[in-house]
Design a protein around this motif. Structure first.
Motif, mmCIF file in Angstrom:
data_model
loop_
_atom_site.group_PDB
_atom_site.id
_atom_site.type_symbol
_atom_site.label_atom_id
_atom_site.label_comp_id
_atom_site.label_asym_id
_atom_site.label_seq_id
_atom_site.Cartn_x
_atom_site.Cartn_y
_atom_site.Cartn_z
ATOM 1 N N TRP A 29 0.823 -1.207 0.000
ATOM 2 C CA TRP A 29 0.000 0.000 0.000
ATOM 3 C C TRP A 29 0.858 1.260 0.000
ATOM 4 C CZ3 TRP A 29 -3.439 -2.108 4.513
ATOM 5 C CH2 TRP A 29 -4.276 -3.108 4.000
ATOM 6 N N THR A 79 0.944 4.129 -2.949
ATOM 7 C CA THR A 79 0.744 5.553 -2.687
ATOM 8 C C THR A 79 1.889 6.377 -3.264
ATOM 9 O OG1 THR A 79 -0.422 4.979 -0.648
ATOM 10 C CG2 THR A 79 0.313 7.260 -0.889
ATOM 11 N N TRP A 103 -1.715 12.129 -1.824
ATOM 12 C CA TRP A 103 -1.354 11.226 -0.720
ATOM 13 C C TRP A 103 -2.567 10.923 0.163
ATOM 14 C CZ3 TRP A 103 3.582 9.204 0.148
ATOM 15 C CH2 TRP A 103 3.766 8.515 1.352
ATOM 16 N N ASN A 104 -3.414 11.929 0.389
ATOM 17 C CA ASN A 104 -4.586 11.756 1.252
ATOM 18 C C ASN A 104 -5.854 11.444 0.468
ATOM 19 O OD1 ASN A 104 -3.072 12.337 3.565
ATOM 20 N ND2 ASN A 104 -3.419 14.535 3.350
ATOM 21 N N ASN A 105 -5.737 11.195 -0.826
ATOM 22 C CA ASN A 105 -6.918 10.938 -1.652
ATOM 23 C C ASN A 105 -7.601 9.642 -1.198
ATOM 24 O OD1 ASN A 105 -8.851 11.108 -3.598
ATOM 25 N ND2 ASN A 105 -7.454 10.935 -5.329
ATOM 26 N N TYR A 106 -8.872 9.742 -0.905
ATOM 27 C CA TYR A 106 -9.614 8.576 -0.426
ATOM 28 C C TYR A 106 -10.815 8.249 -1.321
ATOM 29 C CZ TYR A 106 -12.683 5.714 2.493
ATOM 30 O OH TYR A 106 -13.496 4.712 2.954
ATOM 31 N N TYR A 154 -4.621 -0.873 -3.500
ATOM 32 C CA TYR A 154 -5.091 0.124 -2.543
ATOM 33 C C TYR A 154 -3.978 1.124 -2.207
ATOM 34 C CZ TYR A 154 -9.521 -2.109 -1.219
ATOM 35 O OH TYR A 154 -10.798 -2.611 -1.206
ATOM 36 N N THR A 196 -4.694 5.124 2.351
ATOM 37 C CA THR A 196 -5.968 5.541 2.924
ATOM 38 C C THR A 196 -6.991 4.415 2.896
ATOM 39 O OG1 THR A 196 -6.482 6.472 0.733
ATOM 40 C CG2 THR A 196 -5.649 7.982 2.416
ATOM 41 N N LEU A 197 -7.118 3.731 1.774
ATOM 42 C CA LEU A 197 -8.065 2.615 1.682
ATOM 43 C C LEU A 197 -7.592 1.404 2.478
ATOM 44 C CD1 LEU A 197 -9.341 2.491 -2.014
ATOM 45 C CD2 LEU A 197 -10.476 3.374 0.015
ATOM 46 N N ASN A 234 -8.240 1.892 6.133
ATOM 47 C CA ASN A 234 -9.679 1.819 6.387
ATOM 48 C C ASN A 234 -10.169 0.369 6.373
ATOM 49 O OD1 ASN A 234 -12.432 3.179 6.513
ATOM 50 N ND2 ASN A 234 -12.650 1.962 4.650
ATOM 51 N N SER A 266 -1.216 4.978 10.576
ATOM 52 C CA SER A 266 -1.560 6.385 10.345
ATOM 53 C C SER A 266 -0.405 7.296 10.714
ATOM 54 C CB SER A 266 -2.803 6.754 11.155
ATOM 55 O OG SER A 266 -3.909 5.943 10.800
ATOM 56 N N THR A 281 2.087 7.111 8.053
ATOM 57 C CA THR A 281 1.594 7.753 6.839
ATOM 58 C C THR A 281 1.867 9.256 6.827
ATOM 59 O OG1 THR A 281 -0.136 6.083 6.622
ATOM 60 C CG2 THR A 281 -0.467 8.162 5.458
#
Length: 316
Positions: free
Chosen positions: A105, A109, A242-245, A258, A261-262, A265, A287, A290
């Motif tokens: 992941w 990213t 980077w924070n795109n969800y 993924y 963020t995904l 989650n 987190s 991240t």
């Protein structure tokens, strides 16, 4: 009789006792109101302190909670440490849990940021330079389109974008996240304004007179002058990617593609599934990992970022 003093040339000049006229009655500037000593505001100080507290308390909670085990999260106060300091164990478990999918992941990213945010910055630099330094028909229409695009939220375009990429067969692939990230209306507008102030037109004309083509003029003359603006746009686009969800949520179904963020989650949702194992300590630690690259980027590029935001604020 008024006394006199001789100056260097031998002529007499009035002494200081004669200067006790109207000039001596001029008001002296008040202390504390000069540019070097700005006026202090108690209300502004209190509001700034509240905003600072609002910003730092979640970071403090995240850093402290990352040092706790799964059991320690429920048995200790949120803003204080538990008896067992498990930060290094949590970091190691984060990278090894579920066959090390967190590393995948993280690499996803980075891929989205390098291609998406990097490409968006490059296109914004090219477009902003062209709009600022070239005069062509339809320039005002382009300006209206850019301003309108800045005002449109990204969520409003999510469904049309998904339908378009679905018809092209690009959903559930990295291109479904990279290609939409290449468009940054705000970055284009920011580079447009910055290029208009940072690049003198006379410098470009001098390069053209010396025989330089447009490509060489851009890369050797204009591009170094645009460095603060490039860093500013890069930071904005990098943080947004980077924070795109929401965009990866509707485009990506394969967990191997993924972003962080995904992925985090999905770990967080394990506790709500039947037979799922809660791993809140790994979600919190992930987190924390991240946000470390974002904090490092802002600290390392802070000088360029501030100068880029201040460009054009003072008109000579």
């Amino acid at each position: 009789m008024t006394s006199t003093v001789a100056d260097v040339s031998g002529r007499s000049a009035p002494s200081r006792s004669r200067a006790s006229g109207p000039a001596s009655r001029l008001r002296t500037p008040r202390r504390g109101h000069s540019p070097s000593r700005p006026r202090r505001s108690v209300l502004l100080t209190v509001l700034t302190g509240l905003v600072l507290l609002y910003s730092l308390v979640p970071l403090a909670w995240l850093a402290i909670s990352a040092t706790k085990t799964q059991q320690g999260l429920s048995r200790s106060f949120g803003l204080w440490f538990d008896g067992d300091f498990a930060l290094w164990d949590n970091i190691a478990e984060t990278f090894t849990y579920d066959d090390g999918v967190f590393t995948r992941w993280l690499l996803n990213t980075v891929l989205y940021v390098v291609l998406g945010a990097g490409g968006a910055t490059f296109l914004a630099v090219l477009g902003g330079y062209a709009l600022a330094k070239f005069d062509f028909p339809g320039r005002r229409a382009v300006f209206a389109v850019v301003i309108g695009a800045v005002a449109v939220p990204g969520t409003a375009l999510a469904v049309p974008t998904f339908l378009m990429f679905s018809n092209m067969g690009l959903t559930d692939t990295p291109w479904a996240v990279i290609v939409p990230s290449l468009i940054s209306p705000f970055g284009l507008y920011l580079m447009w304004v910055f290029a208009g102030e940072a690049i003198p037109t006379e410098l470009l004309e001098a390069a053209r007179i010396d025989g330089a083509g447009e490509v060489r003029t851009f890369f050797q003359v204009a591009l170094p002058l645009l460095a603060p603006g490039i860093v500013t746009v890069s930071l904005f686009t990098m943080v947004a990617t980077w924070n795109n969800y929401f965009l990866p949520l509707i485009m990506i179904k394969d967990p191997d593609w993924y972003p962080l963020t995904l992925g985090l989650n999905s770990w967080n949702a394990q506790a709500a599934t039947a037979g799922g194992q809660p791993v809140f300590h790994l979600v919190i630690t992930g987190s924390l990992i991240t946000i470390v690259p974002l904090i490092a980027a802002f600290l390392l590029l802070q000088k360029y970022w501030q100068s880029g935001l201040a460009a054009g604020s003072v008109k000579e």
